[in-house]
Every structure is written in C-alpha cells, then in structure tokens.
Design a protein around this motif. Sequence first.
Motif, PDB file in Angstrom:
ATOM      1  N   UNK A  35      23.810 -26.317  -7.000  1.00 57.49           N
ATOM      2  CA  UNK A  35      23.684 -24.909  -6.660  1.00 57.49           C
ATOM      3  C   UNK A  35      22.211 -24.589  -6.446  1.00 57.49           C
ATOM      4  N   UNK A  36      21.933 -23.958  -5.325  1.00 52.68           N
ATOM      5  CA  UNK A  36      20.582 -23.532  -4.992  1.00 52.68           C
ATOM      6  C   UNK A  36      20.568 -22.020  -4.861  1.00 52.68           C
ATOM      7  N   UNK A  37      19.427 -21.435  -5.189  1.00 56.51           N
ATOM      8  CA  UNK A  37      19.193 -20.007  -4.992  1.00 56.51           C
ATOM      9  C   UNK A  37      18.099 -19.869  -3.943  1.00 56.51           C
ATOM     10  N   UNK A  38      18.326 -18.963  -3.010  1.00 57.01           N
ATOM     11  CA  UNK A  38      17.339 -18.744  -1.951  1.00 57.01           C
ATOM     12  C   UNK A  38      17.036 -17.263  -1.827  1.00 57.01           C
ATOM     13  N   UNK A  39      15.792 -16.918  -2.102  1.00 53.13           N
ATOM     14  CA  UNK A  39      15.339 -15.551  -1.882  1.00 53.13           C
ATOM     15  C   UNK A  39      14.972 -15.398  -0.406  1.00 53.13           C
ATOM     16  N   UNK A  40      14.956 -14.167   0.034  1.00 54.88           N
ATOM     17  CA  UNK A  40      14.729 -13.896   1.441  1.00 54.88           C
ATOM     18  C   UNK A  40      13.424 -14.521   1.917  1.00 54.88           C
ATOM     19  N   UNK A  41      13.508 -15.256   3.016  1.00 54.12           N
ATOM     20  CA  UNK A  41      12.339 -15.862   3.664  1.00 54.12           C
ATOM     21  C   UNK A  41      11.627 -16.897   2.784  1.00 54.12           C
ATOM     22  N   UNK A  42      12.375 -17.484   1.852  1.00 48.50           N
ATOM     23  CA  UNK A  42      11.832 -18.554   1.014  1.00 48.50           C
ATOM     24  C   UNK A  42      12.710 -19.797   1.144  1.00 48.50           C
ATOM     25  N   UNK A  43      12.200 -20.939   0.687  1.00 52.23           N
ATOM     26  CA  UNK A  43      13.013 -22.138   0.652  1.00 52.23           C
ATOM     27  C   UNK A  43      14.001 -22.102  -0.501  1.00 52.23           C
ATOM     28  N   UNK A  44      15.110 -22.834  -0.407  1.00 51.92           N
ATOM     29  CA  UNK A  44      16.080 -22.887  -1.520  1.00 51.92           C
ATOM     30  C   UNK A  44      15.454 -23.497  -2.772  1.00 51.92           C
TER      31      UNK A  44
END
Lengths: 113, 114
Positions: A35-44
């Motif tokens: 599971x990865x989390x990705x914030x807006x305009x950032x890498x996972x």
Amino acid sequence: QKEVEQDPGPLSVPEGAIVSLNCTYSNSAFQYFMWYRQYSRKGPELLMYTYSSGNKEDGRFTAQVDKSSKYISLFIRDSQPSDSATYLCAMSVHAGNNRKLIWGLGTSLAVNP
Amino acid sequence: DAGVTQSPTHLIKTRGQQVTLRCSPKSGHDTVSWYQQALGQGPQFIFQYYEEEERQRGNFPDRFSGHQFPNYSSELNVNALLLGDSALYLCASSPRSGEADTQYFGPGTRLTVL
C-alpha cells in the motif's frame, strides 16, 4: 479484466472515522502486496507491505490479505485530515528477475475535520 | 540519508523534441524502475534497470529508452515527444537483495508537452 482493480472513489469521511480501502486482483501468482500513499503532486510513499495471507498492523494502519478471495484491504483507524491523499495498492510476483509492480488506479480519500 | 532524488522537477517541451530525466536512487539501492503517471491514474511501469542493463520493460514504445550508470543512478530518455507523453514521471529504487520489491519513489518530474 485488469490484473488489479481498485475503486477510485472519491471517499469522504469525518475525522476519527475508520476507513477501509480495498483492491481485488486476478493473478493468483502475486505474493507481495503493498500500500502506497500519494499526496497531490508528490511521489508515492510506501506505507506497508505484506507477504501472503494475513494481517499486518503498523500504528493506525492495518493491512489485510485474503489470497483465497484475491482481496486486499487497508484499514485506517482514527483517521486524520493529514490522511487525505490517494491510496494505491500494488502487488508483485517475486520470481527471479520478475519484480515488476502491478498497480491499482488509486482511491482518493478526504478526511474532513 | 537522502531518499530518491529526481531532476528536473518540472519541464516543458514541444512536440517532436527529446527529453532526458535523471534519477539518483536511495543509498544502498541498486535497482531503478521508471513509471509514467497520468493525472488520476496509477503509475504505469516503463522499465527497470539493474547492473546497468534493462531487465524488464512495460508496454512503452522504443521512443522511451534508459540508462543506468555504475553508481546506480539512471536516466530516462524520450524521443519525438507527443502530447500524450505529458505526465508525472516517477523513479523508484529498491534493493535487489530485498525480500519484497519494496520500491521507494522520488518526487517525480512533471513533463508538459505543448
């Protein structure tokens, strides 16, 4: 049929709620589940990974794998506004040089204060 | 410990041009993978490099090529740019000896093709 299916949402919950994010897959050879989390305009950002079936807990996060149903879940307890992001599941077959990750589309989560 | 770094952060090109993106892996990692992520989509695997060779490739045309250097850093080259190549390009590194393919991502390079 895609190898990995993930409901894109968006999912909107109040602060403190328990969030359940899910992916299904078709390839029974998958062994590793991430599971990865990705914030807006950032890498996972890697949150958790599990091998085979079972549960794994890390703080407010619990990853669950059910290989018999080809279904994985990520639970977030006591959700916070800072958890607002897109959550991506990924999985792979670890066989020799075959280490390619197969990704879901991601589920967009908004935690409202 | 520096994580995965990528340069440049943003890039604007016109159709037909060529572009080179760069990636330095996390310390201790020797495998580099490249992904293309369109808005609202999951990452799409382009290729993976290990020991300076392309080991796996996704469904991308030959216009996409890469290189890995002895220090494990990597470049992604895209020739004859198309409008559809506009996306976030992500580099991920992982240790070959690791049990799971736990990849760590850089911040990405946002490419806009006009």
